[in-house]
Motif scaffolding. Sequence first.
Motif, PDB file in Angstrom:
ATOM      1  N   GLU A   1      23.115  23.694  37.429  1.00  0.00           N
ATOM      2  CA  GLU A   1      24.819  23.257  37.469  1.00  0.00           C
ATOM      3  C   GLU A   1      25.432  24.455  38.326  1.00  0.00           C
ATOM      4  O   GLU A   1      25.266  25.598  37.899  1.00  0.00           O
ATOM      5  N   GLU A   2      25.947  23.977  39.192  1.00  0.00           N
ATOM      6  CA  GLU A   2      26.926  25.237  40.002  1.00  0.00           C
ATOM      7  C   GLU A   2      28.197  25.688  39.267  1.00  0.00           C
ATOM      8  O   GLU A   2      28.617  24.705  38.677  1.00  0.00           O
ATOM      9  N   VAL A   3      28.605  26.851  39.001  1.00  0.00           N
ATOM     10  CA  VAL A   3      29.454  27.493  38.143  1.00  0.00           C
ATOM     11  C   VAL A   3      30.564  27.752  39.224  1.00  0.00           C
ATOM     12  O   VAL A   3      30.442  28.480  40.343  1.00  0.00           O
ATOM     13  N   ASP A   4      31.677  27.281  38.775  1.00  0.00           N
ATOM     14  CA  ASP A   4      32.887  27.361  39.442  1.00  0.00           C
ATOM     15  C   ASP A   4      33.513  28.975  39.060  1.00  0.00           C
ATOM     16  O   ASP A   4      34.093  29.048  38.041  1.00  0.00           O
ATOM     17  N   TYR A   5      33.202  29.987  39.943  1.00  0.00           N
ATOM     18  CA  TYR A   5      33.520  31.316  39.623  1.00  0.00           C
ATOM     19  C   TYR A   5      35.055  31.373  39.324  1.00  0.00           C
ATOM     20  O   TYR A   5      35.621  32.198  38.728  1.00  0.00           O
ATOM     21  N   GLU A   6      35.772  30.814  40.384  1.00  0.00           N
ATOM     22  CA  GLU A   6      36.981  31.034  40.638  1.00  0.00           C
ATOM     23  C   GLU A   6      37.828  30.424  39.249  1.00  0.00           C
ATOM     24  O   GLU A   6      38.870  31.114  38.896  1.00  0.00           O
ATOM     25  N   ALA A   7      37.304  29.493  38.613  1.00  0.00           N
ATOM     26  CA  ALA A   7      37.746  28.899  37.404  1.00  0.00           C
ATOM     27  C   ALA A   7      37.776  29.803  36.191  1.00  0.00           C
ATOM     28  O   ALA A   7      38.442  29.623  35.200  1.00  0.00           O
ATOM     29  N   LEU A   8      36.904  30.600  36.329  1.00  0.00           N
ATOM     30  CA  LEU A   8      36.546  31.502  34.958  1.00  0.00           C
ATOM     31  C   LEU A   8      37.646  32.465  34.552  1.00  0.00           C
ATOM     32  O   LEU A   8      38.107  32.619  33.465  1.00  0.00           O
ATOM     33  N   SER A   9      38.248  32.967  35.613  1.00  0.00           N
ATOM     34  CA  SER A   9      39.550  33.814  35.508  1.00  0.00           C
ATOM     35  C   SER A   9      40.461  33.428  36.618  1.00  0.00           C
ATOM     36  O   SER A   9      40.495  34.148  37.645  1.00  0.00           O
ATOM     37  N   PRO A  10      41.534  32.467  36.469  1.00  0.00           N
ATOM     38  CA  PRO A  10      42.290  32.062  37.597  1.00  0.00           C
ATOM     39  C   PRO A  10      43.304  33.092  37.992  1.00  0.00           C
ATOM     40  O   PRO A  10      43.648  33.100  39.107  1.00  0.00           O
ATOM     41  N   ASN A  11      43.734  33.964  37.231  1.00  0.00           N
ATOM     42  CA  ASN A  11      44.822  35.008  37.592  1.00  0.00           C
ATOM     43  C   ASN A  11      44.682  35.971  36.889  1.00  0.00           C
ATOM     44  O   ASN A  11      45.032  36.261  35.406  1.00  0.00           O
ATOM     45  N   ALA A  12      43.805  37.176  37.378  1.00  0.00           N
ATOM     46  CA  ALA A  12      43.630  38.557  36.533  1.00  0.00           C
ATOM     47  C   ALA A  12      44.675  39.279  36.631  1.00  0.00           C
ATOM     48  O   ALA A  12      44.764  40.151  35.865  1.00  0.00           O
ATOM     49  N   GLY A  13      45.614  39.123  37.346  1.00  0.00           N
ATOM     50  CA  GLY A  13      46.917  39.740  37.391  1.00  0.00           C
ATOM     51  C   GLY A  13      46.767  40.922  38.587  1.00  0.00           C
ATOM     52  O   GLY A  13      45.961  41.265  39.112  1.00  0.00           O
ATOM     53  N   LEU A  14      47.930  41.302  38.930  1.00  0.00           N
ATOM     54  CA  LEU A  14      48.221  42.253  40.058  1.00  0.00           C
ATOM     55  C   LEU A  14      47.482  43.392  40.062  1.00  0.00           C
ATOM     56  O   LEU A  14      46.740  44.039  40.891  1.00  0.00           O
ATOM     57  N   GLY A  15      47.560  44.207  38.933  1.00  0.00           N
ATOM     58  CA  GLY A  15      47.077  45.304  38.741  1.00  0.00           C
ATOM     59  C   GLY A  15      45.507  45.426  38.967  1.00  0.00           C
ATOM     60  O   GLY A  15      44.615  46.077  39.657  1.00  0.00           O
ATOM     61  N   ILE A  16      44.848  44.192  38.227  1.00  0.00           N
ATOM     62  CA  ILE A  16      43.391  44.179  38.368  1.00  0.00           C
ATOM     63  C   ILE A  16      42.970  43.878  39.648  1.00  0.00           C
ATOM     64  O   ILE A  16      41.828  44.175  40.213  1.00  0.00           O
ATOM     65  N   ASN A  17      43.765  42.990  40.422  1.00  0.00           N
ATOM     66  CA  ASN A  17      43.172  42.633  41.641  1.00  0.00           C
ATOM     67  C   ASN A  17      43.445  43.788  42.438  1.00  0.00           C
ATOM     68  O   ASN A  17      42.575  44.002  43.658  1.00  0.00           O
ATOM     69  N   MET A  18      44.411  44.719  42.187  1.00  0.00           N
ATOM     70  CA  MET A  18      44.594  45.775  43.429  1.00  0.00           C
ATOM     71  C   MET A  18      43.599  46.814  42.994  1.00  0.00           C
ATOM     72  O   MET A  18      43.032  47.446  44.009  1.00  0.00           O
ATOM     73  N   ILE A  19      43.124  46.939  41.800  1.00  0.00           N
ATOM     74  CA  ILE A  19      41.909  48.038  41.422  1.00  0.00           C
ATOM     75  C   ILE A  19      40.629  47.513  42.085  1.00  0.00           C
ATOM     76  O   ILE A  19      39.996  48.077  42.424  1.00  0.00           O
ATOM     77  N   ALA A  20      40.306  46.000  41.999  1.00  0.00           N
ATOM     78  CA  ALA A  20      39.323  45.404  42.523  1.00  0.00           C
ATOM     79  C   ALA A  20      39.318  45.694  44.106  1.00  0.00           C
ATOM     80  O   ALA A  20      38.120  46.073  44.454  1.00  0.00           O
ATOM     81  N   GLY A  21      40.386  45.430  44.790  1.00  0.00           N
ATOM     82  CA  GLY A  21      40.566  45.601  46.133  1.00  0.00           C
ATOM     83  C   GLY A  21      40.287  47.040  46.614  1.00  0.00           C
ATOM     84  O   GLY A  21      39.569  47.298  47.579  1.00  0.00           O
ATOM     85  N   ALA A  22      40.891  48.062  45.707  1.00  0.00           N
ATOM     86  CA  ALA A  22      40.494  49.375  45.980  1.00  0.00           C
ATOM     87  C   ALA A  22      39.126  49.966  45.888  1.00  0.00           C
ATOM     88  O   ALA A  22      38.420  50.577  46.797  1.00  0.00           O
ATOM     89  N   PHE A  23      38.364  49.570  44.808  1.00  0.00           N
ATOM     90  CA  PHE A  23      36.970  49.747  44.565  1.00  0.00           C
ATOM     91  C   PHE A  23      36.066  49.186  45.531  1.00  0.00           C
ATOM     92  O   PHE A  23      35.092  49.794  46.248  1.00  0.00           O
ATOM     93  N   ALA A  24      36.465  48.028  46.001  1.00  0.00           N
ATOM     94  CA  ALA A  24      35.605  47.278  47.134  1.00  0.00           C
ATOM     95  C   ALA A  24      35.884  47.997  48.540  1.00  0.00           C
ATOM     96  O   ALA A  24      34.915  48.160  49.139  1.00  0.00           O
TER      97      ALA A  24
END
Length: 121
Positions: free
Chosen positions: A3-26
Motif C-alpha cells: 500500500e502506498e503511504v501518504d507521507y504528507e498526511a503523516l505530519s500536515p504542519n510541522a511548524g515554521l521553525g521546523i520547516n526553516m531548519i529542514a530547509g537550512a539543512f537541505a
Amino acid sequence: MAEEVDYEALSPNAGLGINMIAGAFAGITEHAVMYPIDSIKTRMQVFATSPAAVYTGVGNAFTRISSTEGMRALWRGVSSVILGAGPAHAVHFGTLEAVKELAGGNEAGNQFLATCESSSL
C-alpha cells in the motif's frame, strides 16, 4: 502489492521553525555536496580562454585539480557558500510551506492549486 503511504498526511504542519531548519539543512547539504562540481564548472568557464589551461571535460578537470592541488582544493571556499545557503534555504522553504498551508495545500482536494507552479497552470 504494498500500500502506498501518504507521507504528507503523516505530519500536515510541522511548524515554521521546523520547516526553516529542514530547509537550512537541505540547502547546506546540497551546496556542500555539489560544490566540487560547481568549482570545476567555474574553472572550466574561466580557463576556456586560455588553450594551455583547458580541461577536456569534468573528469579530466577533477583528476588534474586533485592531483596537482589536492582533493581539498575542490572544496576551497565552501564555507562562504554554506553561510549564505543556510539562511537563504531556510527562508525559501519556510515561506513555501507557510504559503502552501495558507492556500490549503494540506487539506484534501486542494493539492493541485496549492502545490502547482505558475508554469503548470
